[in-house]
Write a protein that holds these residues in place. Structure first.
Motif, PDB file in Angstrom:
ATOM      1  N   LEU A 138      29.866   5.987 -26.949  1.00  0.00           N
ATOM      2  CA  LEU A 138      30.539   6.546 -28.122  1.00  0.00           C
ATOM      3  C   LEU A 138      31.320   5.483 -28.879  1.00  0.00           C
ATOM      4  O   LEU A 138      31.441   5.535 -30.103  1.00  0.00           O
ATOM      5  CB  LEU A 138      31.486   7.671 -27.708  1.00  0.00           C
ATOM      6  N   SER A 139      31.857   4.518 -28.149  1.00  0.00           N
ATOM      7  CA  SER A 139      32.659   3.462 -28.769  1.00  0.00           C
ATOM      8  C   SER A 139      31.825   2.265 -29.194  1.00  0.00           C
ATOM      9  O   SER A 139      32.376   1.251 -29.633  1.00  0.00           O
ATOM     10  CB  SER A 139      33.750   2.991 -27.788  1.00  0.00           C
ATOM     11  N   GLY A 140      30.520   2.359 -29.060  1.00  0.00           N
ATOM     12  CA  GLY A 140      29.653   1.274 -29.495  1.00  0.00           C
ATOM     13  C   GLY A 140      29.479   0.165 -28.487  1.00  0.00           C
ATOM     14  O   GLY A 140      29.019  -0.926 -28.828  1.00  0.00           O
ATOM     15  N   GLU A 163      25.320  17.587 -14.152  1.00  0.00           N
ATOM     16  CA  GLU A 163      24.630  16.303 -14.226  1.00  0.00           C
ATOM     17  C   GLU A 163      23.494  16.353 -15.249  1.00  0.00           C
ATOM     18  O   GLU A 163      23.290  15.393 -16.005  1.00  0.00           O
ATOM     19  CB  GLU A 163      24.101  15.906 -12.847  1.00  0.00           C
ATOM     20  N   ALA A 164      22.761  17.456 -15.294  1.00  0.00           N
ATOM     21  CA  ALA A 164      21.684  17.589 -16.281  1.00  0.00           C
ATOM     22  C   ALA A 164      22.252  17.599 -17.696  1.00  0.00           C
ATOM     23  O   ALA A 164      21.710  16.963 -18.607  1.00  0.00           O
ATOM     24  CB  ALA A 164      20.887  18.869 -16.009  1.00  0.00           C
ATOM     25  N   LEU A 165      23.354  18.299 -17.877  1.00  0.00           N
ATOM     26  CA  LEU A 165      24.019  18.373 -19.180  1.00  0.00           C
ATOM     27  C   LEU A 165      24.474  16.992 -19.628  1.00  0.00           C
ATOM     28  O   LEU A 165      24.278  16.587 -20.787  1.00  0.00           O
ATOM     29  CB  LEU A 165      25.196  19.341 -19.057  1.00  0.00           C
ATOM     30  N   LEU A 166      25.066  16.231 -18.710  1.00  0.00           N
ATOM     31  CA  LEU A 166      25.568  14.904 -19.058  1.00  0.00           C
ATOM     32  C   LEU A 166      24.432  13.904 -19.256  1.00  0.00           C
ATOM     33  O   LEU A 166      24.549  12.987 -20.088  1.00  0.00           O
ATOM     34  CB  LEU A 166      26.518  14.405 -17.971  1.00  0.00           C
ATOM     35  N   ALA A 167      23.341  14.060 -18.523  1.00  0.00           N
ATOM     36  CA  ALA A 167      22.186  13.180 -18.732  1.00  0.00           C
ATOM     37  C   ALA A 167      21.621  13.365 -20.139  1.00  0.00           C
ATOM     38  O   ALA A 167      21.238  12.394 -20.807  1.00  0.00           O
ATOM     39  CB  ALA A 167      21.118  13.454 -17.678  1.00  0.00           C
ATOM     40  N   GLU A 168      21.576  14.600 -20.602  1.00  0.00           N
ATOM     41  CA  GLU A 168      21.117  14.877 -21.969  1.00  0.00           C
ATOM     42  C   GLU A 168      22.081  14.269 -22.985  1.00  0.00           C
ATOM     43  O   GLU A 168      21.669  13.724 -24.015  1.00  0.00           O
ATOM     44  CB  GLU A 168      20.992  16.383 -22.180  1.00  0.00           C
ATOM     45  N   CYS A 188      23.954  11.628 -22.539  1.00  0.00           N
ATOM     46  CA  CYS A 188      23.706  10.186 -22.530  1.00  0.00           C
ATOM     47  C   CYS A 188      22.444   9.833 -23.308  1.00  0.00           C
ATOM     48  O   CYS A 188      22.412   8.842 -24.056  1.00  0.00           O
ATOM     49  CB  CYS A 188      23.580   9.685 -21.091  1.00  0.00           C
ATOM     50  N   ALA A 189      21.404  10.642 -23.148  1.00  0.00           N
ATOM     51  CA  ALA A 189      20.146  10.368 -23.849  1.00  0.00           C
ATOM     52  C   ALA A 189      20.341  10.417 -25.358  1.00  0.00           C
ATOM     53  O   ALA A 189      19.801   9.585 -26.100  1.00  0.00           O
ATOM     54  CB  ALA A 189      19.076  11.374 -23.410  1.00  0.00           C
ATOM     55  N   ARG A 190      21.136  11.386 -25.829  1.00  0.00           N
ATOM     56  CA  ARG A 190      21.404  11.470 -27.265  1.00  0.00           C
ATOM     57  C   ARG A 190      22.143  10.243 -27.771  1.00  0.00           C
ATOM     58  O   ARG A 190      22.004   9.860 -28.939  1.00  0.00           O
ATOM     59  CB  ARG A 190      22.209  12.735 -27.576  1.00  0.00           C
ATOM     60  N   LEU A 191      22.924   9.625 -26.906  1.00  0.00           N
ATOM     61  CA  LEU A 191      23.707   8.451 -27.301  1.00  0.00           C
ATOM     62  C   LEU A 191      22.956   7.153 -27.055  1.00  0.00           C
ATOM     63  O   LEU A 191      23.484   6.065 -27.318  1.00  0.00           O
ATOM     64  CB  LEU A 191      25.035   8.431 -26.527  1.00  0.00           C
ATOM     65  N   GLY A 192      21.740   7.241 -26.543  1.00  0.00           N
ATOM     66  CA  GLY A 192      20.930   6.053 -26.336  1.00  0.00           C
ATOM     67  C   GLY A 192      21.272   5.262 -25.091  1.00  0.00           C
ATOM     68  O   GLY A 192      20.933   4.074 -24.986  1.00  0.00           O
TER      69      GLY A 192
END
Length: 541
Positions: free
Chosen positions: A24-26, A141-146, A148-152
């Motif tokens: 999120l912070s680049g 964990e599934a929710l957070l993996a998704e 992370c995927a959206r954030l690349g």
């Protein structure tokens, strides 16, 4: 060698959420995980209010609410099959719209919704997430993996960490510009910083030689979702026996059983159906027959330990790598998420060269006391679970005398929920400074959490002339400023850190309209957000 700003070892909730915060912070971040697939072992069955609020501030509450709806649909049907409803917990969750969610237990003594005062200000300020707390760890964990995927975020599974090299991880605790070299099964990887979120048996913590102080285990526990030939002999909810304690439900087939016994010779050996059945029969005193397991069963203990230091040069410990304890109340999951949200923005600011002096050190100074408290909270529960007659009398006193007092129940529920955490963030802290913001509704509509999705600081400026917004303008690259003039002069303007902690507040009265409030705001900004000089904005801002 592949290089990244931060390498996170471990793709559990702590590692995944931390990686997302950095992205999120680049900040460039990579996650490596030993397991090929997400761990199917049954673990924590919910998150506490503080953790649900972490998800809320990042826009993940709708996903959590969806999980809770699905789980309630399943668990509610199962619970109503029984003649007894000892806890009332599911009913409370089903009607928990903008109420404080009363979920959990202390040493198997369930929190009672009817004894909780919903008008208690400490609870009333934390109700927006009521429908998003019943999120099992696997779903989280599934929710957070998704997320992370959206954030690349790159997540590499099936990668085993074998060692560390480089002065960034030396035993002196110093840090230089060389970073850390990580030896893995896929070859060497380099990173400016390394975060070990690789669990209680952390390979990284052990290699660094960081002491893991605490108390040895006395209890062996098991948890699984199993199929039973006939489970009619098992009581629903928590049941104490002379041989231990067990809990059956509320999810169909879920069984948790614990006994005071020596640890098995091989703690890493998979739990077989035969082993689980033997322990279930021993503790419950029934001849119940297990016919199969859904997924893997887990074995655990009340081993309670904390790393002597959370930082070793350019290596940081988070989650179970920094602290372990018994899993009662699912506190480990929540403690790890708290570590991640506290560390993420501080490490990002450090990587990007905009952190004020000593910012990264506050990760340990703030989180170590919280973990120490949780270790004692879980030790106290284990002490109350013994099967001897004296402990049974003590448990009866706590359950029937202390926890039947509404004020006592309020306090225990608030402590378990994580909303009572306080940090030393100002020289002269005045409430709510130092606490988690909770539900802050805006006169203009919406809530403070709606403005925190990108991981920046949030200023809610309730002054009639926008005077506080003018103070933060030099920091506008890292602060979301919300102008929200309030008709009620008692509502304070707030500066909230990315982890939801209030670091400055001022009400519209004679004591704060003058320059003092602006001076304190400027000091809070310098202490937590860094120098006035603008830094590059993160992508997408």
């Amino acid at each position: 060698m592949r290089h990244t700003d931060v390498l996170v070892v471990g793709a559990g909730p702590t590692g995944l959420f931390l990686a997302a915060e950095l992205a999120l912070s680049g900040v460039g971040v990579r996650v490596v995980e030993r397991l090929e697939e997400p761990d199917p072992t049954i673990k924590a069955g919910s998150v506490n209010v503080a953790s649900a609020e972490i998800l809320d501030r990042r826009g993940l509450l709708p996903a959590a609410e969806s999980v809770q709806r699905r789980l309630l649909a399943s668990a509610g049907t199962f619970a109503r099959e029984g003649a007894e409803r000892e806890d009332g917990q599911l009913d409370g969750l089903e009607r928990a719209y903008r109420r404080f969610p009363v979920v959990g237990h202390f040493a198997g003594m369930l929190f009672r919704d009817d004894l909780v005062d919903q008008d208690d200000p400490a609870l009333a300020a934390h109700t927006a997430v009521a429908n998003g707390v019943l999120v099992p760890q696997r779903d989280l964990e599934a929710l957070l993996a998704e997320h992370c995927a959206r954030l690349g975020v790159e997540i590499r599974r099936g990668v085993e960490v074998r060692g560390l090299r480089g002065t960034g991880a030396d035993r002196t605790g110093g840090a230089d510009d060389t970073g850390v070299v990580v030896e893995t099964s896929e070859g060497d990887m380099t990173a400016a910083w390394l975060v070990a979120a690789d669990g209680g048996r952390s390979v990284i913590r052990k290699q660094l030689g960081v002491a893991f102080d605490g108390t040895d285990p006395q209890m062996v526990g098991y948890q699984a979702i199993a199929d039973f030939a006939d489970a009619s002999g098992l009581k629903r909810g928590w049941t104490w026996t002379p041989r231990g304690v067990y809990s059956y439900g509320p999810v169909p087939g879920r069984i948790l059983v614990a006994r005071f016994a020596p640890q098995p010779a091989d703690r890493n050996a998979p739990v077989t159906l035969e082993e689980l059945q033997r322990v279930v029969r021993e503790v419950t005193g029934t001849d119940v027959t297990l016919t199969g397991l859904r997924g893997r069963a887990t074995r655990w203990s009340d081993n309670a330990r904390q790393a002597r230091t959370y930082r070793h040069g350019r290596v940081l410990l988070a989650g179970d790598a920094a602290h372990v304890h018994s899993p009662f109340s699912g506190q480990g999951l929540n403690l790890g998420l708290g570590d991640a949200v506290n560390l993420g923005w501080k490490l990002a600011a450090t990587v990007q060269g905009r952190a004020p002096d000593g910012l990264l050190d506050t990760y340990e100074s703030e989180r170590r006391p919280v973990a120490a408290w949780v270790l004692n909270w879980t030790r106290a529960q284990v002490a109350l679970l013994r099967g001897d007659e004296q402990t049974a009398q003590l448990r009866s006193l706590v359950r029937d005398e202390l926890l039947t007092v509404p004020g006592a129940m309020n306090r225990v529920v608030a402590l378990s929920s994580g909303i009572m955490q306080r940090y030393d963030v100002a020289e002269e802290p005045v409430p709510p400074v130092g606490s988690v913001a909770g539900d802050v509704e805006l006169a203009s509509g919406g809530r403070l959490a709606d403005h925190a999705h990108d991981g920046r600081f949030v200023l809610v400026d309730r002054s009639p002339d926008g005077r506080f917004g003018a103070v933060v303008r030099p920091w506008e690259d890292r602060i979301a400023c919300v102008s929200d003039p309030a008709a009620d002069a008692s509502l304070p303007s707030l500066l909230v850190r990315p982890d939801g902690v209030v670091v400055w507040a001022a009400t519209e009265d004679a004591a704060t309209v003058d320059a003092d409030a602006r001076t304190r705001l400027d000091a809070a900004l310098r202490r937590w957000a860094g120098a006035r000089e603008a830094c590059p904005s993160a992508p997408g801002r």
